[in-house]
Design a protein around this motif. Sequence first.
Motif, short mmCIF file in Angstrom:
data_model
loop_
_atom_site.label_atom_id
_atom_site.label_comp_id
_atom_site.label_asym_id
_atom_site.label_seq_id
_atom_site.Cartn_x
_atom_site.Cartn_y
_atom_site.Cartn_z
N UNK A 149 -31.62 -13.51 -16.60
CA UNK A 149 -30.00 -13.80 -16.90
C UNK A 149 -29.56 -14.35 -15.57
N UNK A 150 -28.84 -15.60 -15.85
CA UNK A 150 -28.22 -16.11 -14.70
C UNK A 150 -26.97 -15.35 -14.08
N UNK A 151 -26.71 -15.42 -12.93
CA UNK A 151 -25.76 -14.93 -12.30
C UNK A 151 -24.27 -14.89 -12.78
N UNK A 152 -24.02 -16.30 -13.10
CA UNK A 152 -22.73 -16.46 -13.65
C UNK A 152 -22.39 -15.96 -14.90
N UNK A 153 -23.40 -15.78 -15.65
CA UNK A 153 -23.52 -15.10 -17.17
C UNK A 153 -23.40 -13.68 -16.91
N UNK A 154 -24.17 -13.04 -16.15
CA UNK A 154 -24.21 -11.74 -15.86
C UNK A 154 -22.77 -11.22 -15.29
N UNK A 155 -22.18 -12.05 -14.57
CA UNK A 155 -20.95 -11.76 -13.74
C UNK A 155 -19.73 -11.70 -14.93
N UNK A 156 -20.02 -12.30 -16.07
CA UNK A 156 -18.89 -12.02 -17.06
C UNK A 156 -19.07 -10.82 -17.79
N UNK A 157 -20.35 -10.35 -17.80
CA UNK A 157 -20.35 -8.94 -18.22
C UNK A 157 -19.95 -7.87 -17.43
N UNK A 158 -20.27 -8.13 -16.15
CA UNK A 158 -19.69 -7.36 -15.09
C UNK A 158 -18.33 -7.11 -14.84
N UNK A 159 -17.77 -8.26 -14.92
CA UNK A 159 -16.25 -8.24 -14.75
C UNK A 159 -15.50 -7.62 -15.98
N UNK A 160 -16.11 -7.99 -17.17
CA UNK A 160 -15.37 -7.61 -18.28
C UNK A 160 -15.55 -6.12 -18.24
N UNK A 161 -16.57 -5.57 -17.87
CA UNK A 161 -16.66 -4.08 -17.78
C UNK A 161 -15.95 -3.52 -16.90
N UNK A 162 -15.84 -4.13 -15.71
CA UNK A 162 -14.94 -3.72 -14.50
C UNK A 162 -13.44 -3.74 -14.69
N UNK A 163 -13.06 -4.74 -15.40
CA UNK A 163 -11.58 -4.93 -15.49
C UNK A 163 -11.06 -4.09 -16.97
N UNK A 164 -12.08 -3.72 -17.68
CA UNK A 164 -11.67 -2.91 -18.94
C UNK A 164 -10.98 -1.64 -18.43
N UNK A 165 -10.78 -1.17 -17.45
CA UNK A 165 -9.96 -0.04 -17.29
C UNK A 165 -8.94 -0.24 -16.46
N UNK A 166 -7.76 0.06 -16.73
CA UNK A 166 -6.55 -0.47 -16.20
C UNK A 166 -6.50 -0.22 -14.47
#
Length: 259
Positions: A149-166
């Motif tokens: 999985x490319x870094x830029x694609x994995x970063x979307x999952x990473x940031x979505x999980x991270x910013x999921x909490x207020x």
Amino acid sequence: MRYTHDLTDAEWQLIHYCFPKPCKTGRPREHTYRELLNAMLYVVRTGCQWRNLPTDFAPWGTVYHYYRLWKRNQLWEHIHTHLREHLRQVEGRQRHASAGIIDSQSVKSTECSDQRGYDAGKKVKGRKRHVLVDTLGLVLLVLVLPANIQDRDAARHLLAKFFGQKTRRRVKHIWADGGYAGALVAWARQRWQCTVEIVKRTEAHIFKVLPRRWVVERTFGWLGRYRRLNRDYERQAQTGEAMVHLAMIRLMLARLAKP
């Protein structure tokens, strides 16, 4: 027998209240939480198999049972967050970070891994650890994915999980390398109001410390001291993430307990 990774009294006092209180009914536990945690830290530090734990510790089945239990109820993540916020305050920073650095690390995995891929750039067949750290190098979030999985694609999952909490939406600026350039920059600004700054190399084939990017590379160096993390031996990706949390918990406890 005492091992070098065993928790001292000062270190145990920092986290003893994070563990569940003993039940008032039923058979009393034969082994303390501190003893069980020392056995788990032994596995992470030395790379030992669960079944080959020294007899000085509790039976491996008991140790592994509590390790799985605390992984499922996210106790490792809660303790890790608690210690990170504590250490940031000791260092004179705010509890919650406002900036971070993102990067990935490709590691080989064994045939028992349920999901793995081939990283053509690093020529590694296994998995990637995608981490987001603060400016001190402390891990904010870790995500283990197949290496293809490319870094830029994995970063979307990473940031979505991270910013999921207020509580984590206070991060407004992230540094990254050239592998994250492209649509990710605009996506992060539009979706999470967070700017992603790409730090590129100025000269090819010449070693040079790059601004901010060296922080996450140092974090990977810290993780490399724990032999269990030199290779991904875990079947599930969540287990690999828990191992990273355990390593960082041990590192932060050592820092906080210094005289």
